[in-house]
Every structure is written in structure tokens, then in C-alpha cells.
Design an enzyme around this catalytic site. Structure first.
Site, PDB file in Angstrom:
ATOM      1  N   HIS A  34       0.871  -1.180   0.000  1.00  0.00           N
ATOM      2  CA  HIS A  34       0.000   0.000   0.000  1.00  0.00           C
ATOM      3  C   HIS A  34       0.911   1.233   0.000  1.00  0.00           C
ATOM      4  O   HIS A  34       2.024   1.181   0.526  1.00  0.00           O
ATOM      5  CB  HIS A  34      -0.826  -0.050   1.298  1.00  0.00           C
ATOM      6  N   LYS A  66     -10.403  -1.087  10.589  1.00  0.00           N
ATOM      7  CA  LYS A  66     -10.496  -2.256   9.713  1.00  0.00           C
ATOM      8  C   LYS A  66     -10.788  -3.524  10.511  1.00  0.00           C
ATOM      9  O   LYS A  66     -10.875  -4.608   9.960  1.00  0.00           O
ATOM     10  CB  LYS A  66      -9.207  -2.421   8.908  1.00  0.00           C
TER      11      LYS A  66
END
Ligand code: PLP
Length: 419
Positions: free
Chosen positions: A135, A238
Site C-alpha cells: 500500500h 479495519k
């Protein structure tokens, strides 16, 4: 399944999803005239009632600033905040609660390590290794560090299926390798990386290892001592918790050697204009008033995961993944990007002649929320020669019927676009 995961192998339901869904009020709504199907869990998960109520309860009963006050509310708020630290300690099996640092999230945790550890221990010519599937938040902080310190950023390549090329990693390791920073599970491919192997290889070369657990922590059993990673980061939002808070785990020995990341209140022992002495860990890395309410509510998210059971959650998600994958494979013109043998419940796809953004928009018109784009992994998209994908990511509250909805939606989109 992965070496740290104890998934139950069965194709039978492992829990009553209807009961689970009752705990998530947001799911019970219509979007564009259809029942909401929420398949954007890799971006952020929805929150169970217990988390929402913990936020309310905190602001209705306990709100105060922590650590410094001697009044009852300050003591209650401090106790609740520190209780989350202990809960996280057991959740990831850290050796001590002091090794658990509250951050704003994964990005903040990586920046903390790149800045505090990196600036002190990286010299010109030293190497940092990441992978091609990182990422942006596990690329850019290391690039910034290497630019500043004239370090060298190396990248472990990824094959066509989305798996790390471990033999090439071995060749990248040298006695100048100081840091290896690797994603545990890829947000755009779903790949679960063999992190234990990578950690052991990096340690043999004398490097420290940071594991980006943003996509792994909701799905896989996390044991930082068994992994023997030096740093582990993840975001609360998350794993069913609130946004704006997350965790950096670090080994005491390393955290103690690192200078503070930010200066301010809370991170000091004593301040004078001539000299400041710093607080002990974890407070040395927690300057200023933290996100108290969200940290307190994060504990309820972890309780939810533990009560539901990680192996059961993982099994349910793997069932959804297998069901979705085999249905998607039968759609002509559709290609799944990311075919690793071990994946978390993420399916990235492209369809011949249809822009990923249009897929997302047309599914939204049917009440189905997915994510489209490069998923903050632009170099990876470049490797696959694509601009982006349409990504569906499944969680504990998703159902097979919802997957059927997605498949039907995709069939209709293809039919409509081919007219
Ligand atoms: N790493 C991975 C693998 C991610 O999927 C994400 C978010 O999608 C991040 C890092 C950044 O997380 P956050 O935005 O919560 O800091």
C-alpha cells in the site's frame, strides 16, 4: 491455510449470520431502493452496536482527559483507555502492554517507525526492503526516509498470481539491509504473505522487520511473539472499531532505543528550557491528548472478534471467497487479479471493455458497495498493466445471497454494456 491461522475446514455454516447481522445496525437499510450489500470491508469495516454504545457511554459518563487528572472522571477515562492497551496486548500476544502504542492508524504507525527508528539507524548506503504489493502507506514513508538519508529502497518482486518471489528476496538481502517492511495481506490482491519466513530470513541478515497488518488483523490469528516481528501495525477501523486510532506494536528493546516521534505533553518526564527528559514507553510515543473515546471503543471491537471467534470468522469469509471465486470464474470476459494460493477474503476483478469505475457505479445503483481504482497500490497496478480493479471484500456479516446479488449484478452490467 497460513501457518499462524487456525481456520476450521468445513463448508457448513460456522455461525448464524442473521444473528451477527443484528449487531450491525448500518446493514439494515436500503441503498438506491435495494437492500444494502456492503462489500467494501477492506476499506473499512462496519461497527457492531457494542462499539457504537461504548462511544456513547464514554461521552455520556466518563469523558475527561487521561493520565494527568486526579478526579473521578479522569481516573475512569484513564482506566478505560489503559484497559484497551491490555486487551490489545493479549489480542496480538505482545509480551508487555508497554509495547503497545496508540497511533492514528496503520499509516501513522509506519511513519512513526520510518521517522523515529529510520532516521536514527539508517545511514547513507543502507537498504530498506519492501515488496511490489505494498500500500502507498508502506512505500512513501520509506522513500522519504531513503531520500533524506541517502538510503536505498529495494523491492521484492511479485509474480503473475500475486505471490512474493522469495528467492529474489533472498538475493536482495545484504549486510546493508537494515529494515524490511512487508504487508501481511494485500489489500488489492488478497495475497497472504509468508511473513514468518520473511521475518526469519531478514533477521538472519541482521535487519529489523515491520509487518503491515492492516488487512490481516481482522482475519488471521496474530501472535507477534510467535511471528517474532520487530514492529506490527494495524488500524482499528479495519477490525470493526472506530476510525482515527490504531496500534503500533514494537519490541521494548527497539522502542527504548528510538527517539520520540513527536514532542509535546504526555511524552515527557521533565521539561526545562535547557533540557527535556522523555517519558518511558509507551508514553514517549503518545504526545498530546490521544483519541481517548475511540481507543476505549476499540476494546469492544476486539471483544466482538474474540466472542465470535477468529477461526470461525476466517472460515465464514473463506467460504464466501471460494463461492464468489468459482462463480466469477464462470463469467466470460472477467478476470480475477490476484490468484495466490492463500488469500484473505478479497476479490479484485476486471472485465473486458468495461471501466472499473463504471462497474462500481452500476453496482451501487443496485445497492452493492464495492471499491474501484488502484487501491493505493499504483506500482502493483502498473505491473499488471491496468489502471485499477473492481474489488469486493467480504466480512463476518456478509452472506452467500449477497454474493449471488453481486454475481447477478455483474452479469447484468455485462449484458447492458455489450448491447
Ligand atoms: N496498509 C494496507 C495493506 C491497507 O490496506 C491500508 C488501508 O487500506 C493501509 C495500510 C492504510 O491504513 P490507514 O488508512 O488506516 O492508515
Amino acid at each position: 491455510m497460513h501457518d499462524t491461522q487456525q481456520t476450521i475446514v468445513t463448508d457448513q455454516p460456522v455461525f448464524d449470520v442473521t444473528e451477527i447481522r443484528k449487531q450491525f445496525p448500518i446493514l439494515h437499510q436500503e441503498v438506491n431502493g435495494r437492500p444494502l450489500v456492503y462489500f467494501d470491508n477492506a476499506a473499512t469495516t462496519q461497527k457492531p452496536l457494542a462499539v457504537i454504545q461504548a462511544l456513547d457511554h464514554y461521552y455520556e459518563h466518563d469523558n475527561a482527559n487521561i493520565h494527568r487528572g486526579i478526579h473521578t472522571l479522569a481516573e475512569r477515562a484513564t482506566a478505560a483507555f489503559e484497559q484497551t492497551r491490555r486487551t490489545v496486548k493479549s489480542f496480538i500476544n505482545a509480551a508487555e502492554a508497554e509495547e503497545v502504542i496508540f497511533t492514528k492508524g496503520t499509516t501513522d504507525g509506519i511513519n512513526l517507525v520510518a521517522t523515529a527508528y529510520g532516521r536514527k539507524f539508517i545511514q547513507a548506503g543502507d537498504e530498506v526492503i519492501i515488496s511490489a504489493m505494498e500500500h502507498h502507506s508502506n512505500i512513501v514513508p520509506w522513500q522519504m526516509l531513503c531520500e533524506e538519508k541517502q538510503g536505498i529502497l529495494k523491492v521484492i518482486p511479485v509474480d503473475e498470481n500475486g505471490e512474493l518471489l522469495l528467492d529474489q528476496f533472498e538475493q536482495l538481502l545484504t549486510d546493508r539491509t537494515k529494515i524490511v517492511s512487508l504487508v501481511y495481506a494485500s489489500n488489492s490482491l488478497g495475497t497472504i504473505n509468508p511473513v514468518k519466513k520473511v521475518i526469519d530470513m531478514a533477521h538472519q541478515a541482521g535487519a529489523v522487520v515491520l509487518i503491515d497488518g492492516a488487512q490481516a488483523t481482522a482475519h488471521l490469528d496474530i501472535d507477534v511473539q510467535k511471528l517474532n516481528c520487530d514492529f506490527f501495525v494495524f488500524s482499528s477501523h479495519k477490525i470493526f472499531g472506530p476510525t482515527g486510532t490504531g496500534i503500533l506494536y514494537g519490541k521494548r528493546r527497539l522502542l527504548e532505543k528510538m527517539p520520540p516521534y513527536q514532542g509535546g505533553g504526555e511524552m515527557i518526564k521533565n521539561v526545562s528550557f535547557e533540557k527535556t527528559t522523555y517519558n518511558d514507553i509507551p508514553y514517549k510515543f503518545e504526545a498530546g491528548t490521544p483519541n481517548i473515546a475511540d481507543v476505549v471503543a476499540m476494546r469492544e471491537a476486539i471483544n466482538f472478534i474474540q466472542q465470535t471467534g477468529k477461526p470461525a470468522i476466517a472460515t465464514h469469509e473463506q467460504q464466501l471467497l471460494a463461492y464468489a471465486t468459482s462463480a466469477l470464474e464462470n463469467i466470460p470476459g472477467l478476470k480475477i487479479i490476484g490468484r495466490a494460493k492463500e488469500k484473505v477474503s478479497v476479490v479484485s476483478l476486471i472485465i473486458d471493455g468495461i471501466f472499473h469505475f463504471d462497474i462500481g457505479q452500476m453496482l451501487d445503483a443496485r445497492g452493492i458497495a464495492i471499491r474501484t481504482g488502484h487501491h493505493c497500490t499504483q506500482p502493483l497496478m502498473e505491473q499488471y498493466g491496468i489502471e485499477g480493479t473492481a474489488r469486493a471484500s467480504f466480512s463476518v456479516y456478509n452472506t452467500m445471497e449477497e454474493v449471488d446479488n453481486l454475481i447477478e449484478g455483474l452479469h447484468r452490467i455485462i449484458k447492458m454494456m455489450k448491447r
